[in-house]
Design a protein around this motif. Structure first.
Motif, mmCIF file in Angstrom:
data_model
loop_
_atom_site.group_PDB
_atom_site.id
_atom_site.type_symbol
_atom_site.label_atom_id
_atom_site.label_comp_id
_atom_site.label_asym_id
_atom_site.label_seq_id
_atom_site.Cartn_x
_atom_site.Cartn_y
_atom_site.Cartn_z
ATOM 1 N N GLU A 5 0.516 -1.039 0.302
ATOM 2 C CA GLU A 5 0.215 0.121 -0.537
ATOM 3 C C GLU A 5 1.294 0.885 0.204
ATOM 4 O OE1 GLU A 5 -3.692 -1.519 2.148
ATOM 5 O OE2 GLU A 5 -2.201 -0.756 3.816
ATOM 6 N N ILE A 6 2.385 1.010 0.724
ATOM 7 C CA ILE A 6 2.773 2.627 0.796
ATOM 8 C C ILE A 6 3.757 2.555 -0.350
ATOM 9 C CG2 ILE A 6 5.205 3.435 1.403
ATOM 10 C CD1 ILE A 6 4.636 1.890 4.264
ATOM 11 N N VAL A 7 3.807 1.452 -1.165
ATOM 12 C CA VAL A 7 5.020 1.627 -2.695
ATOM 13 C C VAL A 7 3.445 1.938 -3.448
ATOM 14 C CG1 VAL A 7 5.361 0.811 -4.499
ATOM 15 C CG2 VAL A 7 6.340 0.306 -2.592
ATOM 16 N N LYS A 8 2.824 1.921 -3.336
ATOM 17 C CA LYS A 8 1.136 2.111 -4.597
ATOM 18 C C LYS A 8 0.726 3.638 -4.847
ATOM 19 C CE LYS A 8 -2.372 -0.813 -6.167
ATOM 20 N NZ LYS A 8 -3.308 -1.577 -6.012
ATOM 21 N N ALA A 9 0.694 3.819 -2.941
ATOM 22 C CA ALA A 9 0.592 5.352 -2.347
ATOM 23 C C ALA A 9 1.447 6.836 -3.022
ATOM 24 C CB ALA A 9 0.604 5.848 -0.952
ATOM 25 N N ARG A 10 2.782 6.015 -3.830
ATOM 26 C CA ARG A 10 3.812 7.190 -2.887
ATOM 27 C C ARG A 10 3.721 8.361 -4.428
ATOM 28 N NH1 ARG A 10 9.103 4.727 -5.570
ATOM 29 N NH2 ARG A 10 9.789 6.719 -5.389
#
Length: 79
Positions: A5-10
């Motif tokens: 989720e962190i990678v997708k949101a960056r």
């Protein structure tokens, strides 16, 4: 929030110079990449002079980015 989720949101906005990577700097980068590949067993590549690097990336807006390091690994490394 998990790692995926962190990678997708960056999102990133960057602007780079048009300066070529060459000479001792290029030699040092290649030597470091080679050493990292041996130690990590990752597929690491230095990509140079790619005119459309990142194009319309979903990670952000990049200008004049023609050189980058590509790192490919197994998903199992994230756990």
């Amino acid at each position: 929030m998990d790692i995926y989720e962190i990678v997708k949101a960056r999102h990133s906005v960057r602007s780079y110079t048009d300066k070529k990577i060459e000479g001792e700097i290029l030699d040092n980068l290649n030597a470091e990449i080679e050493e990292c590949v041996k130690e990590s067993k990752l597929n690491i590549q230095l990509i140079l002079n790619e005119e459309k690097a990142f194009g319309k990336s979903h990670y952000g807006n990049f200008k004049n980015c023609k050189n980058y390091i590509l790192i490919i690994g197994d998903k199992k490394c994230l756990t």
